[in-house]
Design a protein around this motif. Structure first.
Motif, PDB file in Angstrom:
ATOM      1  N   ALA A 177       0.787  -1.315  -0.043  1.00 39.94           N
ATOM      2  CA  ALA A 177       0.037  -0.108  -0.073  1.00 39.94           C
ATOM      3  C   ALA A 177       1.029   1.266  -0.034  1.00 39.94           C
ATOM      4  CB  ALA A 177      -0.912  -0.177   1.307  1.00 39.94           C
ATOM      5  N   TRP A 178       1.881   1.396   0.966  1.00 40.62           N
ATOM      6  CA  TRP A 178       2.826   2.497   0.808  1.00 40.62           C
ATOM      7  C   TRP A 178       3.628   2.233  -0.626  1.00 40.62           C
ATOM      8  CZ3 TRP A 178       3.517   6.792   3.223  1.00 40.62           C
ATOM      9  CH2 TRP A 178       4.823   7.534   3.017  1.00 40.62           C
ATOM     10  N   ASP A 179       3.751   1.372  -1.056  1.00 44.08           N
ATOM     11  CA  ASP A 179       4.722   1.450  -2.316  1.00 44.08           C
ATOM     12  C   ASP A 179       3.960   2.100  -3.626  1.00 44.08           C
ATOM     13  OD1 ASP A 179       7.155   0.616  -3.905  1.00 44.08           O
ATOM     14  OD2 ASP A 179       5.695  -0.351  -4.963  1.00 44.08           O
ATOM     15  N   PHE A 180       2.468   1.640  -3.481  1.00 44.07           N
ATOM     16  CA  PHE A 180       1.636   1.901  -4.220  1.00 44.07           C
ATOM     17  C   PHE A 180       1.226   3.463  -4.202  1.00 44.07           C
ATOM     18  CE2 PHE A 180      -3.409   1.671  -5.217  1.00 44.07           C
ATOM     19  CZ  PHE A 180      -3.045   2.266  -6.748  1.00 44.07           C
ATOM     20  N   PHE A 181       1.337   4.174  -2.969  1.00 41.94           N
ATOM     21  CA  PHE A 181       1.011   5.372  -2.936  1.00 41.94           C
ATOM     22  C   PHE A 181       2.362   6.330  -3.271  1.00 41.94           C
ATOM     23  CE2 PHE A 181       1.918   9.227  -0.349  1.00 41.94           C
ATOM     24  CZ  PHE A 181       0.727  10.071  -0.289  1.00 41.94           C
ATOM     25  N   VAL A 182       3.590   5.726  -3.188  1.00 39.15           N
ATOM     26  CA  VAL A 182       4.868   6.442  -3.559  1.00 39.15           C
ATOM     27  C   VAL A 182       4.734   6.512  -5.016  1.00 39.15           C
ATOM     28  CG1 VAL A 182       7.319   6.278  -3.741  1.00 39.15           C
ATOM     29  CG2 VAL A 182       6.064   5.791  -1.432  1.00 39.15           C
ATOM     30  N   THR A 183       4.450   5.611  -5.674  1.00 43.30           N
ATOM     31  CA  THR A 183       4.421   5.264  -7.309  1.00 43.30           C
ATOM     32  C   THR A 183       3.632   6.471  -7.879  1.00 43.30           C
ATOM     33  OG1 THR A 183       3.215   3.356  -7.102  1.00 43.30           O
ATOM     34  CG2 THR A 183       5.667   3.156  -7.135  1.00 43.30           C
ATOM     35  N   THR A 184       2.394   6.429  -7.254  1.00 41.25           N
ATOM     36  CA  THR A 184       1.592   7.351  -7.796  1.00 41.25           C
ATOM     37  C   THR A 184       1.568   9.018  -6.926  1.00 41.25           C
ATOM     38  OG1 THR A 184      -0.166   6.595  -6.031  1.00 41.25           O
ATOM     39  CG2 THR A 184       0.090   5.696  -8.204  1.00 41.25           C
ATOM     40  N   HIS A 185       2.507   9.334  -6.419  1.00 39.47           N
ATOM     41  CA  HIS A 185       2.664  10.592  -5.923  1.00 39.47           C
ATOM     42  C   HIS A 185       3.795  11.203  -6.104  1.00 39.47           C
ATOM     43  CE1 HIS A 185      -1.108   9.433  -3.946  1.00 39.47           C
ATOM     44  NE2 HIS A 185      -1.350  10.821  -3.826  1.00 39.47           N
ATOM     45  N   GLY A 186       4.047  12.507  -6.278  1.00 38.58           N
ATOM     46  CA  GLY A 186       5.399  13.119  -6.380  1.00 38.58           C
ATOM     47  C   GLY A 186       6.041  13.479  -4.803  1.00 38.58           C
ATOM     48  N   THR A 187       7.128  13.928  -4.867  1.00 37.00           N
ATOM     49  CA  THR A 187       7.814  14.208  -3.617  1.00 37.00           C
ATOM     50  C   THR A 187       7.084  15.357  -2.805  1.00 37.00           C
ATOM     51  OG1 THR A 187       9.272  15.893  -4.867  1.00 37.00           O
ATOM     52  CG2 THR A 187      10.021  13.739  -4.401  1.00 37.00           C
ATOM     53  N   ASP A 188       5.984  16.156  -3.462  1.00 33.49           N
ATOM     54  CA  ASP A 188       5.451  16.931  -2.975  1.00 33.49           C
ATOM     55  C   ASP A 188       3.919  16.421  -2.334  1.00 33.49           C
ATOM     56  OD1 ASP A 188       4.127  16.702  -5.285  1.00 33.49           O
ATOM     57  OD2 ASP A 188       4.255  18.905  -5.914  1.00 33.49           O
ATOM     58  N   ASN A 189       3.906  15.179  -2.472  1.00 29.61           N
ATOM     59  CA  ASN A 189       2.586  14.393  -2.015  1.00 29.61           C
ATOM     60  C   ASN A 189       1.233  14.857  -2.567  1.00 29.61           C
ATOM     61  OD1 ASN A 189       4.245  13.136   0.053  1.00 29.61           O
ATOM     62  ND2 ASN A 189       3.806  14.833   1.577  1.00 29.61           N
ATOM     63  N   ARG A 190       1.707  15.504  -3.937  1.00 25.90           N
ATOM     64  CA  ARG A 190       0.645  15.550  -4.911  1.00 25.90           C
ATOM     65  C   ARG A 190       0.348  14.188  -5.992  1.00 25.90           C
ATOM     66  NH1 ARG A 190      -1.235  20.803  -5.354  1.00 25.90           N
ATOM     67  NH2 ARG A 190       0.107  22.210  -4.163  1.00 25.90           N
ATOM     68  N   ALA A 191      -0.788  14.016  -6.123  1.00 24.47           N
ATOM     69  CA  ALA A 191      -1.153  12.630  -7.106  1.00 24.47           C
ATOM     70  C   ALA A 191      -0.659  13.040  -8.440  1.00 24.47           C
ATOM     71  CB  ALA A 191      -2.593  12.404  -6.834  1.00 24.47           C
ATOM     72  N   ILE A 192      -0.095  11.725  -8.806  1.00 29.93           N
ATOM     73  CA  ILE A 192       0.262  11.897 -10.379  1.00 29.93           C
ATOM     74  C   ILE A 192      -0.642  10.960 -10.935  1.00 29.93           C
ATOM     75  CG2 ILE A 192       2.108  11.489 -11.981  1.00 29.93           C
ATOM     76  CD1 ILE A 192       4.102  12.012  -9.601  1.00 29.93           C
ATOM     77  N   GLY A 193      -1.561  11.258 -12.022  1.00 26.75           N
ATOM     78  CA  GLY A 193      -2.467  10.263 -12.438  1.00 26.75           C
ATOM     79  C   GLY A 193      -3.531  10.083 -12.011  1.00 26.75           C
ATOM     80  N   LEU A 194      -4.409   9.212 -12.522  1.00 22.52           N
ATOM     81  CA  LEU A 194      -5.609   8.948 -11.968  1.00 22.52           C
ATOM     82  C   LEU A 194      -5.791   8.084 -10.869  1.00 22.52           C
ATOM     83  CD1 LEU A 194      -7.556   8.233 -15.633  1.00 22.52           C
ATOM     84  CD2 LEU A 194      -7.566  10.404 -14.249  1.00 22.52           C
ATOM     85  N   ARG A 195      -4.738   7.471 -10.653  1.00 18.87           N
ATOM     86  CA  ARG A 195      -4.668   6.419  -9.222  1.00 18.87           C
ATOM     87  C   ARG A 195      -4.466   6.834  -8.157  1.00 18.87           C
ATOM     88  NH1 ARG A 195      -1.127   1.517 -10.561  1.00 18.87           N
ATOM     89  NH2 ARG A 195       0.136   2.952 -11.621  1.00 18.87           N
ATOM     90  N   GLY A 196      -3.923   8.282  -8.023  1.00 18.41           N
ATOM     91  CA  GLY A 196      -3.400   8.904  -6.878  1.00 18.41           C
ATOM     92  C   GLY A 196      -4.356   8.886  -5.977  1.00 18.41           C
ATOM     93  N   SER A 197      -5.861   9.026  -6.267  1.00 16.70           N
ATOM     94  CA  SER A 197      -6.898   9.102  -5.177  1.00 16.70           C
ATOM     95  C   SER A 197      -7.047   7.743  -4.679  1.00 16.70           C
ATOM     96  CB  SER A 197      -8.099   9.903  -5.815  1.00 16.70           C
ATOM     97  OG  SER A 197      -8.464   9.313  -6.841  1.00 16.70           O
ATOM     98  N   LEU A 198      -6.927   6.875  -5.618  1.00 16.58           N
ATOM     99  CA  LEU A 198      -7.190   5.496  -5.421  1.00 16.58           C
ATOM    100  C   LEU A 198      -6.218   4.928  -4.159  1.00 16.58           C
ATOM    101  CD1 LEU A 198      -8.544   2.798  -5.416  1.00 16.58           C
ATOM    102  CD2 LEU A 198      -7.200   2.235  -7.473  1.00 16.58           C
TER     103      LEU A 198
END
Length: 269
Positions: A177-198
């Motif tokens: 779950a943590w790895d999923f979050f890191v790969t879908t967010h930038g270093t500023d913790n903003r979501a990248i792509g459509l899977r960020g909110s998921l």
């Protein structure tokens, strides 16, 4: 002289050792050598055929249930083939199928069946990652209390240590779950792509569930907000390699997340 010889021969009898001996005749056959009457042929014995072995497995079912079992097996086989195909396409290099049906593949694979490796390019973990969480809890008297940091990764480590058959959930749920979050967010913790909110929702639900299970303060109240942070430390290389890596932990603190009503009041409790 001839007469003398003839007289001499005449005086030799059969018992005279010097006289001629009779020729031996054929020996009489023994009782064992006397041929007996020919043996009568054995009478033909009528034997019953062996009973057929009892039917087992699907063959023992009635025709109607055999059809049902065949359909069920076919459905399972098709489902397994589709699942393996989806997982294969999710880790395979970009191709025509993934470009055309990428959304369907992601909906099937993520987040439960996500893989952290790519086909032909495995990427084993080389870091120790500790995921921690704290929460604002609304107590029964109406006050709000902030819990201390709960080290969820350490709890998983204690559950695995000494266990012969640790569960897949304990080993991988929080880490993935943590790895999923890191790969879908930038270093500023903003979501990248459509899977960020998921990924945010997935991680939040896991930590809230863990708080209700293991945090004494959360058990007595209602979790309203959570904050997650991580501490990442490089795995030291072997002494013979000569490689140098930093052993200073790298911390990442996420903003506070508001817990939704269904998560706070029984959705994951």
């Amino acid at each position: 002289m001839d007469a003398y010889d003839g007289d001499s021969d005449a005086r030799h009898g059969p018992e005279d050792p010097g006289g001629p001996r009779p020729e031996p005749g054929p020996a009489a056959p023994t009782a064992s050598e006397v041929p007996g009457p020919p043996a009568a042929p054995d009478a033909a014995v009528h034997r019953e055929p062996p009973p057929a072995p009892p039917r087992t497995g699907v063959a023992a079912l009635s025709p109607r249930y055999q059809v049902g079992a065949a359909l069920a097996l076919a459905l399972v086989a098709v489902t397994v083939c589709v699942h393996l195909g989806m997982v294969f396409l999710s880790v395979a290099p970009a191709n025509t199928v993934t470009r055309q049906h990428g959304k369907a593949i992601e909906e099937w694979v993520y987040p439960e069946f996500e893989q952290n490796w790519k086909l032909f390019a495995p990427n084993p973990l080389q870091q120790n990652i500790s995921v921690q969480v704290r929460a604002d809890v609304l107590m029964q008297d109406g006050t709000t209390t902030t819990t201390g940091w709960n080290d969820l990764s350490a709890e998983d480590g204690r559950a695995i240590d000494g266990s012969l058959l640790p569960s897949h959930t304990v080993q991988n749920e929080l880490r993935r779950a943590w790895d999923f979050f890191v790969t879908t967010h930038g270093t500023d913790n903003r979501a990248i792509g459509l899977r960020g909110s998921l990924s945010e929702e997935y991680l939040r639900r896991i930590v809230v569930m863990r708080l209700y299970e293991g945090d004494a303060t959360s058990k007595r109240g209602t979790v309203q907000r959570v904050q997650v942070r991580s501490s990442t430390t490089n795995v030291p290389p072997p002494h013979w390699s000569g490689e140098k890596v930093s052993d200073t932990p790298l911390c990442r603190v996420l903003p506070w997340w508001t817990v939704t009503a269904d998560e706070a009041n029984g959705g994951v409790r």
